[in-house]
Design a protein around this motif. Structure first.
Motif, PDB file in Angstrom:
ATOM      1  N   ASP A   1      39.653   9.883 -12.623  1.00  0.00           N
ATOM      2  CA  ASP A   1      39.541   7.994 -12.829  1.00  0.00           C
ATOM      3  C   ASP A   1      38.286   8.755 -13.122  1.00  0.00           C
ATOM      4  O   ASP A   1      37.692   8.729 -13.146  1.00  0.00           O
ATOM      5  CB  ASP A   1      39.618   7.938 -11.365  1.00  0.00           C
ATOM      6  CG  ASP A   1      38.897   5.602 -11.661  1.00  0.00           C
ATOM      7  OD1 ASP A   1      38.897   6.320 -12.569  1.00  0.00           O
ATOM      8  OD2 ASP A   1      39.009   5.510 -10.465  1.00  0.00           O
ATOM      9  N   PHE A   2      38.353   7.868 -14.677  1.00  0.00           N
ATOM     10  CA  PHE A   2      37.571   8.043 -15.307  1.00  0.00           C
ATOM     11  C   PHE A   2      36.213   6.947 -15.931  1.00  0.00           C
ATOM     12  O   PHE A   2      35.252   7.243 -15.995  1.00  0.00           O
ATOM     13  CB  PHE A   2      37.634   8.051 -16.707  1.00  0.00           C
ATOM     14  CG  PHE A   2      38.808   9.417 -17.475  1.00  0.00           C
ATOM     15  CD1 PHE A   2      38.096  10.425 -17.699  1.00  0.00           C
ATOM     16  CD2 PHE A   2      40.675   9.445 -17.518  1.00  0.00           C
ATOM     17  CE1 PHE A   2      38.674  11.925 -17.855  1.00  0.00           C
ATOM     18  CE2 PHE A   2      40.747  10.427 -17.681  1.00  0.00           C
ATOM     19  CZ  PHE A   2      40.140  12.273 -18.069  1.00  0.00           C
ATOM     20  N   ARG A   3      36.599   6.447 -14.802  1.00  0.00           N
ATOM     21  CA  ARG A   3      34.914   4.943 -14.182  1.00  0.00           C
ATOM     22  C   ARG A   3      34.382   6.188 -13.141  1.00  0.00           C
ATOM     23  O   ARG A   3      33.322   5.434 -12.893  1.00  0.00           O
ATOM     24  CB  ARG A   3      36.059   4.342 -13.622  1.00  0.00           C
ATOM     25  CG  ARG A   3      37.361   2.965 -14.038  1.00  0.00           C
ATOM     26  CD  ARG A   3      37.556   2.212 -13.101  1.00  0.00           C
ATOM     27  NE  ARG A   3      38.282   3.216 -12.016  1.00  0.00           N
ATOM     28  CZ  ARG A   3      38.719   2.185 -11.128  1.00  0.00           C
ATOM     29  NH1 ARG A   3      38.373   0.933 -10.840  1.00  0.00           N
ATOM     30  NH2 ARG A   3      39.350   2.734 -10.195  1.00  0.00           N
ATOM     31  N   PHE A   4      34.172   7.815 -13.144  1.00  0.00           N
ATOM     32  CA  PHE A   4      33.748   7.983 -12.210  1.00  0.00           C
ATOM     33  C   PHE A   4      32.940   9.125 -12.879  1.00  0.00           C
ATOM     34  O   PHE A   4      33.656  10.175 -13.080  1.00  0.00           O
ATOM     35  CB  PHE A   4      33.778   8.317 -10.422  1.00  0.00           C
ATOM     36  CG  PHE A   4      34.392   7.092 -10.055  1.00  0.00           C
ATOM     37  CD1 PHE A   4      33.772   6.681  -9.377  1.00  0.00           C
ATOM     38  CD2 PHE A   4      36.027   6.825  -9.899  1.00  0.00           C
ATOM     39  CE1 PHE A   4      33.770   5.415  -8.175  1.00  0.00           C
ATOM     40  CE2 PHE A   4      36.126   6.040  -9.250  1.00  0.00           C
ATOM     41  CZ  PHE A   4      35.103   5.183  -8.709  1.00  0.00           C
ATOM     42  N   THR A   5      31.445   9.692 -12.990  1.00  0.00           N
ATOM     43  CA  THR A   5      31.426  10.792 -13.253  1.00  0.00           C
ATOM     44  C   THR A   5      30.348  11.253 -12.710  1.00  0.00           C
ATOM     45  O   THR A   5      29.881  10.979 -11.093  1.00  0.00           O
ATOM     46  CB  THR A   5      30.283  10.139 -14.953  1.00  0.00           C
ATOM     47  OG1 THR A   5      30.410   8.747 -15.262  1.00  0.00           O
ATOM     48  CG2 THR A   5      29.330  11.465 -15.503  1.00  0.00           C
ATOM     49  N   LEU A   6      30.641  12.730 -12.331  1.00  0.00           N
ATOM     50  CA  LEU A   6      30.044  13.628 -11.681  1.00  0.00           C
ATOM     51  C   LEU A   6      28.810  14.311 -12.343  1.00  0.00           C
ATOM     52  O   LEU A   6      28.817  14.815 -13.412  1.00  0.00           O
ATOM     53  CB  LEU A   6      30.918  14.522 -11.224  1.00  0.00           C
ATOM     54  CG  LEU A   6      32.427  14.511 -10.684  1.00  0.00           C
ATOM     55  CD1 LEU A   6      33.276  15.889 -10.634  1.00  0.00           C
ATOM     56  CD2 LEU A   6      32.736  13.810  -9.485  1.00  0.00           C
ATOM     57  N   VAL A   7      27.836  13.884 -11.512  1.00  0.00           N
ATOM     58  CA  VAL A   7      26.851  14.774 -11.908  1.00  0.00           C
ATOM     59  C   VAL A   7      26.142  16.163 -10.747  1.00  0.00           C
ATOM     60  O   VAL A   7      26.204  15.966 -10.123  1.00  0.00           O
ATOM     61  CB  VAL A   7      24.984  13.405 -11.709  1.00  0.00           C
ATOM     62  CG1 VAL A   7      23.689  14.370 -11.997  1.00  0.00           C
ATOM     63  CG2 VAL A   7      25.874  12.663 -12.540  1.00  0.00           C
ATOM     64  N   GLY A   8      25.802  17.232 -11.770  1.00  0.00           N
ATOM     65  CA  GLY A   8      24.975  18.412 -10.631  1.00  0.00           C
ATOM     66  C   GLY A   8      24.438  19.396 -11.854  1.00  0.00           C
ATOM     67  O   GLY A   8      24.185  19.299 -12.779  1.00  0.00           O
ATOM     68  N   GLU A   9      24.276  20.481 -10.739  1.00  0.00           N
ATOM     69  CA  GLU A   9      23.637  22.108 -12.077  1.00  0.00           C
ATOM     70  C   GLU A   9      24.481  22.767 -10.954  1.00  0.00           C
ATOM     71  O   GLU A   9      24.795  23.402 -10.332  1.00  0.00           O
ATOM     72  CB  GLU A   9      22.230  21.652 -10.984  1.00  0.00           C
ATOM     73  CG  GLU A   9      22.344  22.102  -9.455  1.00  0.00           C
ATOM     74  CD  GLU A   9      20.237  21.081  -9.285  1.00  0.00           C
ATOM     75  OE1 GLU A   9      20.281  21.239  -8.329  1.00  0.00           O
ATOM     76  OE2 GLU A   9      20.235  21.163 -10.128  1.00  0.00           O
ATOM     77  N   MET A  10      24.359  24.316 -12.030  1.00  0.00           N
ATOM     78  CA  MET A  10      24.707  24.985 -11.549  1.00  0.00           C
ATOM     79  C   MET A  10      23.629  25.973 -10.523  1.00  0.00           C
ATOM     80  O   MET A  10      22.532  25.824 -11.316  1.00  0.00           O
ATOM     81  CB  MET A  10      25.017  26.843 -12.470  1.00  0.00           C
ATOM     82  CG  MET A  10      25.374  27.383 -12.140  1.00  0.00           C
ATOM     83  SD  MET A  10      26.752  27.832 -11.752  1.00  0.00           S
ATOM     84  CE  MET A  10      27.622  28.226 -12.189  1.00  0.00           C
ATOM     85  N   SER A  11      23.527  26.594 -10.123  1.00  0.00           N
ATOM     86  CA  SER A  11      22.420  27.204  -8.405  1.00  0.00           C
ATOM     87  C   SER A  11      22.125  27.621  -9.324  1.00  0.00           C
ATOM     88  O   SER A  11      22.174  28.578 -10.711  1.00  0.00           O
ATOM     89  CB  SER A  11      23.246  27.655  -7.212  1.00  0.00           C
ATOM     90  OG  SER A  11      24.150  28.410  -7.740  1.00  0.00           O
ATOM     91  N   LYS A  12      20.185  28.152  -9.207  1.00  0.00           N
ATOM     92  CA  LYS A  12      19.696  29.049  -9.363  1.00  0.00           C
ATOM     93  C   LYS A  12      20.332  30.848  -9.452  1.00  0.00           C
ATOM     94  O   LYS A  12      20.294  31.389 -10.937  1.00  0.00           O
ATOM     95  CB  LYS A  12      18.512  29.284  -9.638  1.00  0.00           C
ATOM     96  CG  LYS A  12      17.555  27.781  -9.290  1.00  0.00           C
ATOM     97  CD  LYS A  12      17.479  27.898 -10.059  1.00  0.00           C
ATOM     98  CE  LYS A  12      16.534  26.366 -10.616  1.00  0.00           C
ATOM     99  NZ  LYS A  12      16.126  25.435 -11.525  1.00  0.00           N
ATOM    100  N   ASN A  13      20.873  31.126  -8.903  1.00  0.00           N
ATOM    101  CA  ASN A  13      21.865  32.396  -8.295  1.00  0.00           C
ATOM    102  C   ASN A  13      23.044  32.451  -8.669  1.00  0.00           C
ATOM    103  O   ASN A  13      23.810  32.800  -9.013  1.00  0.00           O
ATOM    104  CB  ASN A  13      21.502  33.577  -6.882  1.00  0.00           C
ATOM    105  CG  ASN A  13      22.457  32.029  -6.581  1.00  0.00           C
ATOM    106  OD1 ASN A  13      23.355  30.818  -6.780  1.00  0.00           O
ATOM    107  ND2 ASN A  13      22.011  32.352  -5.085  1.00  0.00           N
ATOM    108  N   ASN A  14      23.100  31.152  -9.875  1.00  0.00           N
ATOM    109  CA  ASN A  14      24.491  31.493 -10.202  1.00  0.00           C
ATOM    110  C   ASN A  14      25.943  31.403  -9.834  1.00  0.00           C
ATOM    111  O   ASN A  14      26.767  31.743 -10.221  1.00  0.00           O
ATOM    112  CB  ASN A  14      24.053  32.081 -12.137  1.00  0.00           C
ATOM    113  CG  ASN A  14      25.381  32.151 -13.206  1.00  0.00           C
ATOM    114  OD1 ASN A  14      25.654  30.859 -13.069  1.00  0.00           O
ATOM    115  ND2 ASN A  14      26.587  32.925 -13.500  1.00  0.00           N
TER     116      ASN A  14
END
Length: 88
Positions: free
Chosen positions: A44-57
């Motif tokens: 559902d393109f009304r929603f955007t996911l935001v996050g990060e790759m952890s430091k240890n990958n």
């Protein structure tokens, strides 16, 4: 496959999204190590996911979900009328 950690469980419940679909999507995306990301929720393109790759990958951390404030579903026949209304 990436290990997925979710820090915004309440938003998943509030927006009634599928946790399983989010996890599948994040497990398979390719992110450079130690980077933030912003992607569309593929169901559902009304929603955007935001996050990060952890430091240890070795894992992806979902930190936020953003819902579009003003979303209207339309087909191409409605597009011209919508653009005209915006110009008024």
């Amino acid at each position: 496959m990436n290990k997925v950690l979710i820090e915004c469980d309440t938003l998943i419940d509030e927006y009634e999204l599928s946790r399983e679909n989010i996890i599948k999507q994040l497990e398979t995306i390719k992110i450079e190590k130690d980077q933030d990301f912003v992607i569309a929720y593929d169901k559902d393109f009304r929603f955007t996911l935001v996050g990060e790759m952890s430091k240890n990958n070795n894992s992806i951390v979902l930190t936020n979900i953003i819902k579009a404030d003003d979303f209207r579903e339309m087909d191409n026949s409605d597009l011209f009328q919508f653009i005209r209304e915006q110009g008024d």
